[in-house]
Design a protein around this motif. Structure first.
Motif, PDB file in Angstrom:
ATOM      1  N   TYR B 155       0.949  -1.325  -0.074  1.00 16.83           N
ATOM      2  CA  TYR B 155       0.230  -0.065   0.081  1.00 16.83           C
ATOM      3  C   TYR B 155       0.726   1.389  -0.051  1.00 16.83           C
ATOM      4  O   TYR B 155       0.629   2.226  -0.750  1.00 16.83           O
ATOM      5  N   SER B 170      -4.298   2.908  -4.559  1.00 15.26           N
ATOM      6  CA  SER B 170      -3.695   2.388  -3.178  1.00 15.26           C
ATOM      7  C   SER B 170      -4.904   1.952  -2.477  1.00 15.26           C
ATOM      8  O   SER B 170      -4.805   0.704  -1.734  1.00 15.26           O
ATOM      9  N   TYR B 173      -6.857  -0.991  -3.908  1.00 16.78           N
ATOM     10  CA  TYR B 173      -5.891  -2.275  -3.696  1.00 16.78           C
ATOM     11  C   TYR B 173      -6.081  -2.891  -2.218  1.00 16.78           C
ATOM     12  O   TYR B 173      -6.334  -4.002  -1.855  1.00 16.78           O
ATOM     13  N   THR B 177      -8.158  -6.390  -1.238  1.00 17.11           N
ATOM     14  CA  THR B 177      -7.377  -7.374  -0.886  1.00 17.11           C
ATOM     15  C   THR B 177      -7.815  -7.741   0.705  1.00 17.11           C
ATOM     16  O   THR B 177      -7.826  -8.939   1.286  1.00 17.11           O
ATOM     17  N   TRP B 236      -9.176  -3.979  -9.310  1.00 19.77           N
ATOM     18  CA  TRP B 236      -8.062  -3.243  -8.837  1.00 19.77           C
ATOM     19  C   TRP B 236      -6.638  -3.503  -9.277  1.00 19.77           C
ATOM     20  O   TRP B 236      -5.869  -2.588  -9.114  1.00 19.77           O
ATOM     21  N   LEU B 237      -6.597  -4.454 -10.205  1.00 19.83           N
ATOM     22  CA  LEU B 237      -5.261  -4.786 -10.779  1.00 19.83           C
ATOM     23  C   LEU B 237      -4.796  -3.748 -11.587  1.00 19.83           C
ATOM     24  O   LEU B 237      -3.709  -3.069 -11.419  1.00 19.83           O
ATOM     25  N   ALA B 240      -3.984  -0.339  -9.574  1.00 17.24           N
ATOM     26  CA  ALA B 240      -2.693  -0.707  -9.046  1.00 17.24           C
ATOM     27  C   ALA B 240      -1.545  -0.693  -9.919  1.00 17.24           C
ATOM     28  O   ALA B 240      -0.438  -0.013  -9.608  1.00 17.24           O
ATOM     29  N   LEU B 252       3.890  -6.676  -8.016  1.00 15.18           N
ATOM     30  CA  LEU B 252       2.611  -7.209  -7.986  1.00 15.18           C
ATOM     31  C   LEU B 252       2.489  -8.341  -9.268  1.00 15.18           C
ATOM     32  O   LEU B 252       2.010  -9.305  -9.043  1.00 15.18           O
TER      33      LEU B 252
END
Lengths: 474, 538
Positions: B155, B170, B173, B177, B236-237, B240, B252
């Motif tokens: 993060y 951030s 993410y 998660t 989210w990917l 991020a 990542l």
């Protein structure tokens, strides 16, 4: 022998008297007072430690010293010393009121200490009122005395407190009417049967517990929390946010365990309150901007988590509740310690006031980070281990719904805790780059808090074993 | 406990060394003041860790499915929680992937990171420990601790050193998660309450009731599906990836996404085999959707980094597809695909970082026609692009081929749909390659056509080709592209026994007549779904 058992309480009374005598003088010296409070708290701590394994009853069986009360007294004395240490100088309180302020803090602590030993309903009520009344008076001490919000806070605290006490007394009347006794020891064989057969007993218990919900800031007795946190001086809030919760936990443990270990209607009622408390607390905290209000709602949510252990009722659950309460004391203290030191002009801090804290005061930023991540329940902090043990105990009792709802709440809460961390670590403004000076003893306390939050999280077994031993006889 | 394990065949605790080296390095690194010293220190620590981890490969016993290099120390006896670490054929390669990729992450940050270098190296090394910790944990709670411990440093990495939308990326993410792992924690607690143990090898041998398996599977699968990420939890990917600094993107893509696949293999399959069979059709369907949607979205991106991010969704779809085909080739293909994706996509992100440092843009329209001025760059870009869409002779070909083989031998329809994804991959990678290398010569006239960015090829003489550090970084990964492409046998050999063991454990189908309510309620749907996937052969 019995006097030795009562020695810690006597020390606190003596401390209150010393503060009273000092208040008669014209020119109080705050440093001296602070030192006195810390020394007396430590003396009481040692007195309790020396007699830790002892037990006995005083005052016609109304006052009982056992492992549970001893453990809580240790925590309360240590808490008082830490609070006095964390708020040097009492900047938020008018100078001439400093002796009275410490006087009321010690009286309130005395009430909480008595609460941890009280095993008779009227004694419990008396102790509860002693601890509340002192705070009613201490809240309006905030500088400048012409301000309004501290009076608003005080009035709210008094009104809600009076209502909660009234409900509590009303509940006691039901319990007494059904069972014919006010002694917990005599109630404990009767109550499980009554709860199974008489709905009135469940109502009576809930009403009785309302007084402690108020102290713990559990829904539906939580409404005072944000306003009082906001209105009281930073140092007063530090006290309100920590010690009274510890006092509430012990009585919740004692009273709820009277109802037996089985999952009863009472458990379900408490479960609903716990979930409502978590959800309302977390959702309301999402939109707060004043850090003290944010922490107030977060405390409402944490009251909900804590109740899971109380409801689970197993040895592990009760031990988990104690462990979590201690953890909660530490992490909240860490947050308020930082707020107190940052707010050099005693106002309430907003999230934006934390900007760039990482540059201005690296240590304070780290203390805040540890406290906040612990509140959010992220390993390897005490907050994570506490939540883990709490949820495990609730799961063992088959309270799956509560566990899942609790964890979803934990996920929601991440958002606003991250807001604090982000402000402190990630946003930096050039305007705020004036460093915050803190002295050596505060640095020491900050380091100590970080270490305690992490070490007790990584190595919880000693503390859990103590807590388990303490609740073994409930 | 002894019956589950092989103990350490070395006379020193190698896993603890590998695990703690980066952490100790992170703390000691705080002592250095200058940025250069920080970088050299970070490089030294990661290289030392990589070297220390090599015996895991050379001394690995390829003839057993048991855990090796195991260490067990009591930590919290009251709860039965131990510090237990070890590796088997499934995790050892991922540990090595982690230790080998991390030095590259330091190298690709050499000139990319310009502020707060000390914190950067600290965060990087802490992430390394956490990731290795996840792969080697043999204790569910320890696994969870490391799993969560990755969260905060990652993060911070996105939020401090990220791009313009770093706040949004951030937080997203973190929330995704964390929300996923919450249910994983419930599953861990449930397993503990049921068996009284956190010890993974012990849990793997338990047989749980079907309804319990269903819940365990769902709890774990949600956390891992977020991490992989599987459609529809993938959003989210791209955010991020795009905002993270190069090193963050590499970590990542190369390692963190693998944690999801690894989680499926370590938790879902062995601990809930019947539930795995039960949910197999859904997961295969979701994997196919990931492959196709990922590829389709990648086709439409103009931001190179976003393109690669979506391609990751597609490639990881092959991983989950391979896993949930539940046969030998599928599992091996999936595990190899994890390694390959780590190598190839990691390299592509490094390449993007390199060009971003030069042109300060990630737009395809800005970074084009580089062929003439950066020949070496284009050489590497070509190699890794070919590898990315599985050109024969490169690493991804082997793994995708294995997965497709598994799919066709089991459900031809699934194989046919997966092929679509492979074609899409070729389409978007060739489009990228064409635009970045040649765009100039195909009539798209880029010369001063109102280009606001002012970064056309017109300033070509300003763009320097790769320096020695960058060539070294990429050459290292190129070795793996061709090694795995031409001779994957050594890697397959490492995983062989463990995979066979895992397949034995899963059995070969759902036992008839599930006897609980949930199963009854879902059977109708399940049958309909399974019907779609029945073999097409007469």
């Amino acid at each position: 022998m019995e006097t030795m058992l009562f020695l810690p309480e006597l020390l606190l009374i003596l401390l209150a008297l010393v503060c009273f005598v000092v208040s008669l003088g014209n020119n109080p010296r705050t440093g001296f007072l602070q030192g006195t409070v810390i020394i007396f708290a430590l003396l009481a701590l040692f007195a309790t430690t020396a007699n830790y394994r002892q037990s006995g009853t005083l005052f016609l069986g109304a006052y009982q010293i056992d492992q549970l009360s001893q453990l809580f007294k240790l925590v309360l004395f240590a808490g008082l010393a830490l609070i006095a240490w964390a708020t040097p100088g009492l900047r938020g309180i008018a100078k001439r009121l400093h002796p009275e302020y410490y006087l009321f803090l010690s009286v309130s602590t005395l009430g909480l200490v008595m609460l941890s030993s009280a095993v008779e309903l009227l004694t419990i009520f008396l102790a509860l009122e002693i601890s509340s009344y002192a705070l009613f008076v201490a809240i309006p001490f905030r500088q400048p005395l012409s301000g309004r919000q501290q009076y608003e806070a005080s009035i709210k605290y008094v009104l809600f407190g009076a209502a909660a006490s009234g409900l509590s007394l009303f509940g006691m009347s039901y319990i007494f009417g059904l069972s014919g006794t006010t002694y917990l020891a005599e109630l404990s064989p009767l109550l499980p049967g009554l709860i199974g057969s008489q709905p009135l007993a469940v109502v009576g218990m809930i009403l009785l517990l309302c007084g402690f919900f108020y102290k713990l800031a559990l829904f539906p007795m939580h409404f005072w929390t944000p306003d009082v946190y906001q209105g009281a001086a930073n140092e007063t809030t530090t006290f309100i946010a920590t010690l009274p919760k510890i006092g509430a936990v012990i009585l919740l443990l004692r009273l709820v365990s009277l109802a037996g270990v089985d999952i009863s209607q009472l458990s379900w009622a408490l479960g609903i309150l716990a979930v409502a408390s978590m959800t309302i607390g977390n959702l309301s905290a999402l939109v707060q901007n004043d850090i003290k209000r944010l922490l107030a709602y977060s405390s409402v949510a944490h009251a909900g988590y804590l109740m899971l252990g109380v409801i689970a009722g197993s040895t592990l659950g009760q031990a988990a509740a104690i462990y979590y309460a201690i953890g909660y004391l530490l992490m909240n203290l860490a947050c308020f310690f930082v707020l107190y030191h940052l707010s050099s002009d005693n106002r309430n801090l907003h999230l934006a006031d934390l900007n760039g804290l990482y540059r201005r005061a690296p240590l304070l930023a780290f203390v805040l980070g540890a406290g906040v991540f612990s509140l959010a329940g992220i390993p390897p902090t005490i907050g994570f281990t506490g939540k883990f043990v709490l949820f495990t105990s609730a799961f063992q009792q088959g309270l799956y719904g509560l566990v899942v709802l609790g964890l979803i709440n934990a996920a929601i809460s991440i958002f606003f805790y991250l807001k604090i961390v982000r402000a402190a670590y990630l946003t930096s403004t050039t305007a705020d780059s004036a460093p915050v000076a803190i002295n050596f003893s505060s640095k020491l306390l900050g380091l100590g808090l970080i270490l305690a939050i992490i070490l007790l999280g990584v190595l919880p077994q000693r503390l859990l074993a103590l807590a388990k031993a303490a609740v073994a006889l409930l | 406990m002894e019956q589950y394990l092989i103990f350490n065949q070395l006379n020193y605790p190698i896993i603890s060394v590998v695990l703690l080296l980066p952490l100790i390095g992170a703390v000691l690194g705080l002592l250095f003041k200058s940025d250069k010293a920080q970088l050299w220190w970070g490089l030294g620590v990661t290289v030392a860790t990589a070297l220390a981890s090599l015996p895991l490969y050379t001394r690995f016993d390829r003839t057993t499915a048991l855990y090796q290099f195991v260490e067990v120390r009591h930590w919290l006896p009251a709860l039965g929680l131990d510090y237990a670490v070890g590796v088997d054929g499934i995790s050892v390669l991922l540990v090595l992937l982690t230790t080998l990729v991390m030095p590259l992450c330091v190298l690709c940050s050499w000139s990319y990171i310009k502020e707060r270098m000390r914190e950067f190296i600290f965060v990087l090394l802490v992430i390394e420990t956490a990731m290795i910790g996840v792969f080697v944990s043999l204790n569910t709670l320890l696994f969870f601790l490391f799993w969560e411990a990755m969260l905060i440093p990652m993060y911070l990495m996105i939020a401090i050193w990220g791009g313009p939308r770093k706040d949004y990326a951030s937080i997203k993410y973190f929330l995704y998660t964390f929300a996923g792992s919450i249910f994983f924690l419930v599953a861990i607690i449930a397993l503990y309450v049921q068996t009284g143990s956190f010890f993974i090898p012990e849990l793997m041998t338990h047989s749980f009731s079907f309804s319990f398996q269903i819940w365990i599977f769902l709890g774990c699968a949600l956390a891992f599906a977020v991490k992989v990420p599987m459609f529809p939890l993938h959003t989210w990917l791209p955010a991020a990836h795009v905002e993270a600094p190069t090193a963050g993107s590499v970590i990542l893509a190369s390692i963190m996404l693998k944690l999801g696949g690894y989680g499926f293999l370590r938790f879902c399959l062995p601990m809930a085999p019947e539930a795995t069979w039960y949910f197999m059709p859904w997961l295969i369907a979701l994997s196919l959707v990931s492959i196709i949607v990922g590829g389709y979205l990648a086709l439409g991106q103009s931001d190179i980094k976003k393109l690669i991010a979506y391609s990751s969704v597609g490639h990881m779809g092959f991983v989950t597809l391979g896993i949930f085909l539940l046969n030998d080739q599928g599992l091996k293909g999936a595990m190899l695909q994890m390694i390959n994706h780590g190598v190839t996509t990691g390299a592509l992100f490094i390449l993007i970082g390199i060009i971003y440092e030069r042109t300060h843009s990630r737009e395809m329209s800005v970074n084009r026609a580089l062929g003439a001025m950066m020949p070496v760059y284009v050489l590497f870009l070509g190699i890794f692009s070919l590898s990315s869409f599985g050109f024969p002779g490169t690493n991804s070909f082997v793994s995708e081929f294995l997965v497709l083989l598994a799919a066709f031998s089991k459900y031809p329809l699934v194989g046919a749909l997966a092929i679509v994804g492979a074609i899409l991959a070729a389409a978007y990678m060739l489009r990228l390659l064409q635009s970045m290398v040649w765009a100039d010569s195909d009539g798209h006239g880029h010369h001063d056509d109102g280009d606001d960015h002012g970064h056309g090829a017109g300033h070509g003489h300003l763009l320097k080709d790769l320096n020695a550090r960058e060539i070294g970084t990429l050459s290292f990964l190129t070795i793996f592209v061709f090694w795995i492409g031409f001779y994957p046998a050594p890697l397959l050999e490492v995983m062989d026994v463990s995979v066979t063991q895992l397949i034995d454990q899963i059995g070969n189908g759902l036992p008839p007549g599930g006897d609980d309510n949930l199963h009854q309620a879902l059977t109708g749907w399940g049958n309909k779904m399974t019907g779609l996937f029945t073999p097409l052969r007469p």
